[in-house]
Motif scaffolding. Sequence first.
Motif, short mmCIF file in Angstrom:
data_model
loop_
_atom_site.label_atom_id
_atom_site.label_comp_id
_atom_site.label_asym_id
_atom_site.label_seq_id
_atom_site.Cartn_x
_atom_site.Cartn_y
_atom_site.Cartn_z
N GLN A 8 -0.35 -1.36 8.94
CA GLN A 8 -1.54 -1.43 7.79
C GLN A 8 -2.33 -0.14 7.83
O GLN A 8 -2.22 0.50 8.54
CB GLN A 8 -2.09 -2.59 8.48
N PRO A 9 -2.62 -0.74 7.03
CA PRO A 9 -4.20 1.08 6.30
C PRO A 9 -5.20 0.64 7.25
O PRO A 9 -6.12 1.70 6.60
CB PRO A 9 -3.75 0.40 4.79
N TRP A 10 -6.08 -0.66 7.36
CA TRP A 10 -7.24 -0.39 7.28
C TRP A 10 -7.60 -0.27 8.83
O TRP A 10 -6.21 0.15 9.32
CB TRP A 10 -7.74 -2.22 7.51
N GLY A 11 -8.44 0.01 9.16
CA GLY A 11 -9.15 1.08 10.40
C GLY A 11 -8.45 2.42 11.29
O GLY A 11 -8.62 2.34 11.35
N LYS A 12 -8.60 2.91 9.68
CA LYS A 12 -8.09 4.49 9.36
C LYS A 12 -9.20 4.62 8.65
O LYS A 12 -9.48 4.34 7.47
CB LYS A 12 -6.28 4.71 8.77
N VAL A 13 -8.74 6.19 8.67
CA VAL A 13 -9.81 6.87 7.24
C VAL A 13 -8.74 8.03 6.59
O VAL A 13 -7.79 8.19 8.12
CB VAL A 13 -10.84 7.58 7.58
N TYR A 14 -8.32 8.22 5.59
CA TYR A 14 -7.58 9.04 5.22
C TYR A 14 -8.46 9.92 4.32
O TYR A 14 -9.10 9.54 3.62
CB TYR A 14 -6.19 8.41 4.32
N ARG A 15 -7.92 11.18 4.56
CA ARG A 15 -8.47 12.74 3.36
C ARG A 15 -7.88 11.97 2.31
O ARG A 15 -6.72 12.09 1.94
CB ARG A 15 -7.82 13.75 4.14
N GLY A 16 -8.45 12.10 0.92
CA GLY A 16 -8.43 11.61 -0.41
C GLY A 16 -7.53 12.47 -0.59
O GLY A 16 -6.19 12.03 -1.78
N ALA A 17 -7.36 13.39 -0.64
CA ALA A 17 -6.18 14.34 -1.29
C ALA A 17 -4.66 14.01 -0.65
O ALA A 17 -4.01 14.35 -2.06
CB ALA A 17 -5.77 15.78 -0.52
N LEU A 18 -4.72 13.17 0.03
CA LEU A 18 -3.09 12.58 0.87
C LEU A 18 -2.61 11.39 -0.43
O LEU A 18 -1.11 11.01 -0.86
CB LEU A 18 -3.15 12.09 2.08
#
Length: 192
Positions: free
Chosen positions: A148-158
């Motif tokens: 799942q995508p929640w519970g994470k932070v992603y660098r926006g550039a990804l």
Amino acid sequence: MSPKISIIIPSYNEEKNISRCLDSVINQTFSDFEVLCVDDGSNDKTYDIIKKYSEKDSRIITMKNPNKGVSSARNFGIENAKGDYIGFVDSDDFLLPGAIDALLDTAFAHDCDLVEGGAYYVYDHGKAIMHRYKSDQKISSPYALHGQPWGKVYRGALFEHLCFPEGYWYEDSLLSYLIFPNAKNVWVTGHM
């Protein structure tokens, strides 16, 4: 200046849960964020509730999207995100106090492209199961992370050349396998 993180909340007919979700985000100790609330064509009072929050807090941005599903709503949020990092919160979920701090502290300390933290899984019958990492550690396999995508932070550039696949079941898990090869520095944190 851009916010440090854009938090994207897709919502569809969540008038019973959206206030709890938004309260958990705006009450975080970390405050350099924008919240992109993407209403996915709700036909209840979800949009009205979000609009009231945005009138009181300029960090909350209310957006409408025709009902095309959660992937489309997340993608619409990504297209409009200004933060260095992006995080996702489902509208029927909520953040524990300090969650954003824990994720971003690890991201900043190790210059991470992606950080995952722990989570409570609360079921309809009220039972909660805690998943938590024992310590901060670097991850080298996508199989070590949850889909799942929640519970994470992603660098926006990804997300410059990636988006959530639309029209598929388990599209969030598909994105995990698409994004991981582009994330050069992936960590989990034991601080949440």
